[in-house]
Motif scaffolding. Structure first.
Motif, PDB file in Angstrom:
ATOM      1  N   ILE A 161      77.153  34.759   3.214  1.00 28.73           N
ATOM      2  CA  ILE A 161      76.182  35.092   4.219  1.00 28.73           C
ATOM      3  C   ILE A 161      75.237  36.297   3.502  1.00 28.73           C
ATOM      4  N   GLU A 162      75.842  37.164   2.991  1.00 27.57           N
ATOM      5  CA  GLU A 162      75.143  38.167   2.427  1.00 27.57           C
ATOM      6  C   GLU A 162      74.338  37.662   1.112  1.00 27.57           C
ATOM      7  N   GLN A 163      75.081  36.670   0.346  1.00 31.86           N
ATOM      8  CA  GLN A 163      74.148  36.291  -0.777  1.00 31.86           C
ATOM      9  C   GLN A 163      72.994  35.359  -0.304  1.00 31.86           C
ATOM     10  N   LEU A 164      73.258  34.482   0.877  1.00 34.57           N
ATOM     11  CA  LEU A 164      72.155  33.903   1.534  1.00 34.57           C
ATOM     12  C   LEU A 164      71.027  34.686   1.952  1.00 34.57           C
ATOM     13  N   ALA A 165      71.497  35.818   2.551  1.00 34.28           N
ATOM     14  CA  ALA A 165      70.396  36.772   3.116  1.00 34.28           C
ATOM     15  C   ALA A 165      69.724  37.284   1.984  1.00 34.28           C
ATOM     16  N   GLU A 166      70.009  37.725   1.087  1.00 34.16           N
ATOM     17  CA  GLU A 166      69.332  38.349  -0.443  1.00 34.16           C
ATOM     18  C   GLU A 166      68.406  36.852  -0.629  1.00 34.16           C
ATOM     19  N   ILE A 167      68.745  35.887  -0.725  1.00 34.79           N
ATOM     20  CA  ILE A 167      67.875  34.551  -1.139  1.00 34.79           C
ATOM     21  C   ILE A 167      66.981  34.578  -0.374  1.00 34.79           C
ATOM     22  N   LYS A 168      67.360  34.453   1.159  1.00 34.20           N
ATOM     23  CA  LYS A 168      66.051  34.367   2.122  1.00 34.20           C
ATOM     24  C   LYS A 168      64.824  35.425   1.999  1.00 34.20           C
ATOM     25  N   ALA A 169      65.785  36.588   1.654  1.00 28.41           N
ATOM     26  CA  ALA A 169      64.807  38.027   1.602  1.00 28.41           C
ATOM     27  C   ALA A 169      63.739  37.938   0.356  1.00 28.41           C
ATOM     28  N   SER A 170      64.150  37.207  -0.848  1.00 28.74           N
ATOM     29  CA  SER A 170      63.472  37.069  -1.894  1.00 28.74           C
ATOM     30  C   SER A 170      62.392  36.132  -1.697  1.00 28.74           C
ATOM     31  N   ARG A 171      62.923  34.940  -1.055  1.00 27.93           N
ATOM     32  CA  ARG A 171      61.932  34.012  -0.576  1.00 27.93           C
ATOM     33  C   ARG A 171      60.800  34.478   0.138  1.00 27.93           C
ATOM     34  N   ASP A 172      61.250  35.401   1.294  1.00 26.50           N
ATOM     35  CA  ASP A 172      60.150  35.956   2.147  1.00 26.50           C
ATOM     36  C   ASP A 172      59.174  36.877   1.360  1.00 26.50           C
ATOM     37  N   ILE A 173      59.772  37.469   0.515  1.00 29.92           N
ATOM     38  CA  ILE A 173      58.744  38.331  -0.239  1.00 29.92           C
ATOM     39  C   ILE A 173      57.804  37.425  -1.234  1.00 29.92           C
ATOM     40  N   LEU A 174      58.374  36.455  -1.637  1.00 26.15           N
ATOM     41  CA  LEU A 174      57.560  35.517  -2.544  1.00 26.15           C
ATOM     42  C   LEU A 174      56.372  35.087  -1.693  1.00 26.15           C
ATOM     43  N   VAL A 175      56.415  34.586  -0.345  1.00 24.21           N
ATOM     44  CA  VAL A 175      55.636  33.905   0.443  1.00 24.21           C
ATOM     45  C   VAL A 175      54.876  34.893   0.950  1.00 24.21           C
ATOM     46  N   HIS A 176      55.341  35.838   1.633  1.00 29.51           N
ATOM     47  CA  HIS A 176      54.495  36.884   2.542  1.00 29.51           C
ATOM     48  C   HIS A 176      54.065  38.343   1.894  1.00 29.51           C
ATOM     49  N   GLY A 177      54.915  38.585   0.830  1.00 31.75           N
ATOM     50  CA  GLY A 177      54.768  39.870   0.183  1.00 31.75           C
ATOM     51  C   GLY A 177      54.213  39.999  -1.181  1.00 31.75           C
ATOM     52  N   LYS A 178      53.387  38.826  -1.659  1.00 31.46           N
ATOM     53  CA  LYS A 178      52.907  38.880  -3.100  1.00 31.46           C
ATOM     54  C   LYS A 178      53.968  38.991  -4.223  1.00 31.46           C
ATOM     55  N   GLY A 179      55.409  38.823  -3.577  1.00 28.26           N
ATOM     56  CA  GLY A 179      56.305  39.071  -4.876  1.00 28.26           C
ATOM     57  C   GLY A 179      56.667  40.236  -5.040  1.00 28.26           C
ATOM     58  N   ILE A 180      56.200  41.441  -4.204  1.00 29.48           N
ATOM     59  CA  ILE A 180      56.556  42.860  -4.383  1.00 29.48           C
ATOM     60  C   ILE A 180      57.651  43.135  -3.572  1.00 29.48           C
ATOM     61  N   ALA A 181      58.944  43.671  -4.052  1.00 29.74           N
ATOM     62  CA  ALA A 181      60.021  44.144  -3.285  1.00 29.74           C
ATOM     63  C   ALA A 181      59.474  45.076  -2.138  1.00 29.74           C
ATOM     64  N   ASN A 182      59.952  45.074  -1.090  1.00 29.35           N
ATOM     65  CA  ASN A 182      59.544  46.404  -0.302  1.00 29.35           C
ATOM     66  C   ASN A 182      60.501  46.855   0.613  1.00 29.35           C
ATOM     67  N   SER A 183      60.334  47.528   1.758  1.00 31.58           N
ATOM     68  CA  SER A 183      61.525  48.088   2.647  1.00 31.58           C
ATOM     69  C   SER A 183      62.111  46.914   3.322  1.00 31.58           C
ATOM     70  N   THR A 184      61.317  45.887   3.651  1.00 25.59           N
ATOM     71  CA  THR A 184      61.805  44.777   4.533  1.00 25.59           C
ATOM     72  C   THR A 184      62.932  44.090   3.563  1.00 25.59           C
TER      73      THR A 184
END
Lengths: 230, 80
Positions: A161-184
């Motif tokens: 689940i932790e691995q999937l959470a990071e995968i989903k977080a990466s996807r969300d950043i690519l889609v909504h965050g211009k690919g830049i890691a942030n606090s979210t």
């Protein structure tokens, strides 16, 4: 019996789609060997995009390869894997909840919605969809908490689940965050975060492969466990 | 480093100077990987190799975008 078959069908469609998606990535990557072959053999060609007016020849096309593979193909393919997983998860929940709607017995509906519904099944589906739409905005870990409340499957593991959470977080950043890691991203990915705040996310091919394998495993495990409980 | 097939310097193909792709003879893959590992470069190697018309096989290394392509090129140029 119908629920078992529906879950099996869902799993089969998802795993098939994951394979097709990986094939698309692999063979799209391979077609770059053709301009490479032309260059090695001393040939030449030009392509012109009539929509944008841009033009490339065999040399300039190859110069675009790093951008197209790492900047577009890998991230887009990765996002497709995650979409397939999300579709599977919420389709599974929808199947389970429509078969066992009693868990939603305390949910409230406006009378107008009830009056418009053609039958009881439509009413149940309205409540189910509302519940799922709200859950989609929660963190991935909460998805599995909700699933666990409905039916204890014994999978995936907390580590998965932790691995999937990071995968989903990466996807969300690519889609909504211009690919830049942030606090979210850091909050969602927690101990699995691959990047620091402000860093550009990458989808290296080994990580792309691990993502695909993880999602396939979880889809297989969860659907098998759900069939046993159905 | 010289490409043993073309006899030309191994050259990284980069877009806007970040990361890039290195196309190299398979027989030189281990040597280049050792060079990159020794310099803490993050990269990955394609699963497939290419042979054209039955010729020697070529491999691909993708260099992470966090590395400056010019730096990678200097590394390659620093060894024979």
């Amino acid at each position: 019996m119908a629920l078992k078959e529906d879950i099996r069908d869902l799993a089969a469609r998802t795993l098939g789609a994951l394979n097709q998606s990986h094939d698309y990535f692999t063979y799209s990557k391979r077609v770059w060997t053709f301009p490479r072959k032309v260059v090695k053999q001393g040939g030449n060609f030009t392509f012109r995009n009539l929509a944008t007016g841009s033009r490339v020849n065999e040399q300039t096309l190859l110069e675009l390869e790093p951008l197209y593979l790492t900047g577009y193909l890998l991230p887009a393919s990765f996002q497709q894997f995650v979409s397939l997983f999300e579709d599977f998860f919420f389709d599974l929940l929808r199947l389970w909840l429509t078969a066992h709607p009693s868990s939603l017995a305390r949910k409230q509906l406006e009378l107008g919605t009830v009056l418009k519904a053609p039958d009881k099944d439509a009413i149940v589906l309205t409540v189910v969809d509302k519940e799922l739409n709200e859950l989609k905005y929660d963190r991935l870990a909460e998805w599995f908490v909700s699933l666990d409340k409905l039916v204890k499957l014994g999978c995936p593991t907390p580590d998965e689940i932790e691995q999937l959470a990071e995968i989903k977080a990466s996807r969300d950043i690519l889609v909504h965050g211009k690919g830049i890691a942030n606090s979210t991203y850091l909050a969602k990915a927690a101990n699995r975060a691959r990047y620091n705040d402000g860093e550009q996310l990458e989808i290296p091919e080994p990580y792309h492969r691990e993502t695909w394998e993880m999602i396939r495993k979880v889809v297989g495990d969860v659907s098998e466990a759900a069939v046993k409980k159905a | 480093m010289i490409d043993v097939m073309t006899r030309k310097p191994l050259t990284i193909n980069s877009y806007q100077g970040k990361g890039g792709i290195l196309d190299l003879p398979l027989e030189q893959l281990d040597k280049v990987r050792a060079l990159l590992d020794a310099n803490n470069v993050f990269y990955w190697v394609d699963d497939e190799v290419l042979s054209i018309d039955g010729g020697p096989e070529s491999a691909w290394i993708t260099i992470s975008q966090k590395h400056d392509a010019a730096m990678i090129q200097r590394l390659l140029d620093s060894v024979p």
